[in-house]
Design a protein around this motif. Sequence first.
Motif, PDB file in Angstrom:
ATOM      1  N   ASN A 101      31.594  71.318  34.946  1.00  0.00           N
ATOM      2  CA  ASN A 101      32.588  71.597  35.967  1.00  0.00           C
ATOM      3  C   ASN A 101      31.882  71.651  37.323  1.00  0.00           C
ATOM      4  O   ASN A 101      31.076  72.555  37.583  1.00  0.00           O
ATOM      5  CB  ASN A 101      33.286  72.927  35.673  1.00  0.00           C
ATOM      6  CG  ASN A 101      34.510  73.140  36.550  1.00  0.00           C
ATOM      7  OD1 ASN A 101      34.677  72.467  37.556  1.00  0.00           O
ATOM      8  ND2 ASN A 101      35.349  74.082  36.166  1.00  0.00           N
ATOM      9  N   VAL A 102      32.183  70.692  38.209  1.00  0.00           N
ATOM     10  CA  VAL A 102      31.461  70.589  39.484  1.00  0.00           C
ATOM     11  C   VAL A 102      32.361  70.897  40.678  1.00  0.00           C
ATOM     12  O   VAL A 102      32.007  70.576  41.815  1.00  0.00           O
ATOM     13  CB  VAL A 102      30.836  69.184  39.636  1.00  0.00           C
ATOM     14  CG1 VAL A 102      29.802  68.928  38.552  1.00  0.00           C
ATOM     15  CG2 VAL A 102      31.910  68.095  39.625  1.00  0.00           C
ATOM     16  N   GLY A 103      33.498  71.520  40.434  1.00  0.00           N
ATOM     17  CA  GLY A 103      34.344  71.857  41.565  1.00  0.00           C
ATOM     18  C   GLY A 103      35.813  71.794  41.213  1.00  0.00           C
ATOM     19  O   GLY A 103      36.202  71.777  40.037  1.00  0.00           O
ATOM     20  N   GLU A 104      36.614  71.738  42.247  1.00  0.00           N
ATOM     21  CA  GLU A 104      38.059  71.763  42.079  1.00  0.00           C
ATOM     22  C   GLU A 104      38.697  70.770  43.044  1.00  0.00           C
ATOM     23  O   GLU A 104      38.249  70.608  44.177  1.00  0.00           O
ATOM     24  CB  GLU A 104      38.580  73.176  42.361  1.00  0.00           C
ATOM     25  CG  GLU A 104      40.009  73.421  41.939  1.00  0.00           C
ATOM     26  CD  GLU A 104      40.408  74.878  42.107  1.00  0.00           C
ATOM     27  OE1 GLU A 104      40.553  75.574  41.079  1.00  0.00           O
ATOM     28  OE2 GLU A 104      40.558  75.320  43.256  1.00  0.00           O
ATOM     29  N   ALA A 105      39.740  70.113  42.587  1.00  0.00           N
ATOM     30  CA  ALA A 105      40.528  69.216  43.432  1.00  0.00           C
ATOM     31  C   ALA A 105      41.913  69.812  43.604  1.00  0.00           C
ATOM     32  O   ALA A 105      42.529  70.255  42.638  1.00  0.00           O
ATOM     33  CB  ALA A 105      40.621  67.828  42.813  1.00  0.00           C
ATOM     34  N   LYS A 106      42.369  69.828  44.843  1.00  0.00           N
ATOM     35  CA  LYS A 106      43.707  70.326  45.141  1.00  0.00           C
ATOM     36  C   LYS A 106      44.591  69.152  45.524  1.00  0.00           C
ATOM     37  O   LYS A 106      44.228  68.354  46.391  1.00  0.00           O
ATOM     38  CB  LYS A 106      43.657  71.338  46.288  1.00  0.00           C
ATOM     39  CG  LYS A 106      42.823  72.570  45.985  1.00  0.00           C
ATOM     40  CD  LYS A 106      42.777  73.511  47.190  1.00  0.00           C
ATOM     41  CE  LYS A 106      41.933  74.744  46.901  1.00  0.00           C
ATOM     42  NZ  LYS A 106      41.862  75.657  48.064  1.00  0.00           N
ATOM     43  N   GLN A 107      45.731  69.041  44.869  1.00  0.00           N
ATOM     44  CA  GLN A 107      46.671  67.969  45.183  1.00  0.00           C
ATOM     45  C   GLN A 107      48.048  68.555  45.465  1.00  0.00           C
ATOM     46  O   GLN A 107      48.433  69.572  44.874  1.00  0.00           O
ATOM     47  CB  GLN A 107      46.735  66.954  44.035  1.00  0.00           C
ATOM     48  CG  GLN A 107      45.413  66.240  43.801  1.00  0.00           C
ATOM     49  CD  GLN A 107      45.480  65.131  42.784  1.00  0.00           C
ATOM     50  OE1 GLN A 107      46.528  64.866  42.203  1.00  0.00           O
ATOM     51  NE2 GLN A 107      44.355  64.471  42.556  1.00  0.00           N
ATOM     52  N   SER A 108      48.762  67.924  46.366  1.00  0.00           N
ATOM     53  CA  SER A 108      50.087  68.414  46.718  1.00  0.00           C
ATOM     54  C   SER A 108      50.989  67.250  47.102  1.00  0.00           C
ATOM     55  O   SER A 108      50.519  66.193  47.533  1.00  0.00           O
ATOM     56  CB  SER A 108      50.009  69.412  47.872  1.00  0.00           C
ATOM     57  OG  SER A 108      49.528  68.780  49.055  1.00  0.00           O
ATOM     58  N   LEU A 109      52.273  67.461  46.922  1.00  0.00           N
ATOM     59  CA  LEU A 109      53.285  66.494  47.330  1.00  0.00           C
ATOM     60  C   LEU A 109      54.332  67.231  48.149  1.00  0.00           C
ATOM     61  O   LEU A 109      54.907  68.218  47.685  1.00  0.00           O
ATOM     62  CB  LEU A 109      53.947  65.838  46.112  1.00  0.00           C
ATOM     63  CG  LEU A 109      55.055  64.818  46.416  1.00  0.00           C
ATOM     64  CD1 LEU A 109      54.471  63.556  47.036  1.00  0.00           C
ATOM     65  CD2 LEU A 109      55.840  64.468  45.146  1.00  0.00           C
ATOM     66  N   SER A 110      54.566  66.758  49.364  1.00  0.00           N
ATOM     67  CA  SER A 110      55.609  67.321  50.218  1.00  0.00           C
ATOM     68  C   SER A 110      56.509  66.190  50.684  1.00  0.00           C
ATOM     69  O   SER A 110      56.039  65.065  50.910  1.00  0.00           O
ATOM     70  CB  SER A 110      55.002  68.051  51.423  1.00  0.00           C
ATOM     71  OG  SER A 110      54.211  67.170  52.203  1.00  0.00           O
ATOM     72  N   CYS A 111      57.805  66.479  50.827  1.00  0.00           N
ATOM     73  CA  CYS A 111      58.765  65.433  51.176  1.00  0.00           C
ATOM     74  C   CYS A 111      59.741  65.925  52.236  1.00  0.00           C
ATOM     75  O   CYS A 111      60.181  67.073  52.204  1.00  0.00           O
ATOM     76  CB  CYS A 111      59.556  64.978  49.943  1.00  0.00           C
ATOM     77  SG  CYS A 111      58.539  64.227  48.635  1.00  0.00           S
ATOM     78  N   GLN A 112      60.050  65.048  53.161  1.00  0.00           N
ATOM     79  CA  GLN A 112      61.138  65.228  54.099  1.00  0.00           C
ATOM     80  C   GLN A 112      62.153  64.142  53.794  1.00  0.00           C
ATOM     81  O   GLN A 112      61.952  62.983  54.145  1.00  0.00           O
ATOM     82  CB  GLN A 112      60.635  65.126  55.547  1.00  0.00           C
ATOM     83  CG  GLN A 112      59.671  66.222  55.957  1.00  0.00           C
ATOM     84  CD  GLN A 112      60.344  67.585  56.017  1.00  0.00           C
ATOM     85  OE1 GLN A 112      61.546  67.704  56.299  1.00  0.00           O
ATOM     86  NE2 GLN A 112      59.579  68.638  55.740  1.00  0.00           N
TER      87      GLN A 112
END
Length: 246
Positions: A45-56
């Motif tokens: 485990n070498v870290g963390e990835a953050k992903q997000s989806l936002s919509c207008q």
Amino acid sequence: MFLFNKPHHLTLTFLACLALFSAPSRAETLYPFKATFNVRVFGFNVGEAKQSLSCQQQNCLLTSEASPPKWAQRFINESAIEKIKLIQNDKEFKWLEYKKYLTRHYDDHTVHKTYTLIRDDAKHRVHYVEENKNWPLHKLVYDTISIAYAIQYRVLNHLPLNNLYFQDNKIQQKILFSVTNQPDEIDLDFKDELQTKRFEFHNDKMSVKLWLVPEIRDFPGQIEIENKAEKRTITLELNRVPDFSN
């Protein structure tokens, strides 16, 4: 009059029912979300990835941020922010633009690079801005981040997975599936023996395994990406249930 009107009434009822059942159903769209993934390289485990989806409305932004912790920077000197513009509605999940901000740390200096890929419908091409390169435009073309969510969208809506294309700043290639919708189990931080659907696809550059989780709307639970040239595999493992409240 009664004998004349009754068949006419039945005909109208039949036509109304026919219209109801033949009307196209609205596609399921992806919920806006915030998610975090453990990043594993060579099993560590070498870290963390953050992903997000936002919509207008139908205009969406998919973002991914990944950077190694300080202890791992000796082995992995890259961090990246990736931003993808998409159109999502009840008819399509359409890729528009990919931008990557890459940072590489060395002992004596730091390098910053930007990569920008744009969908150009007018000229029917994918344009790589920084190098002024172009590739043909395909309807279902996606980058390395958005491809997993494009597959999720198509699986949710029972759409075919043929004619998908992978695009980055070096190549564009059609994706070939060897496994689709294969029942499988995976263990994640928040649940063991999680029921999933496994997909496997590849091109000349990479081989990918993708596990979608039906109980959370077929959200990607695990993604395994093998870089064939570098002989390196990176695995992203969802480490908590995504936040769909945003």
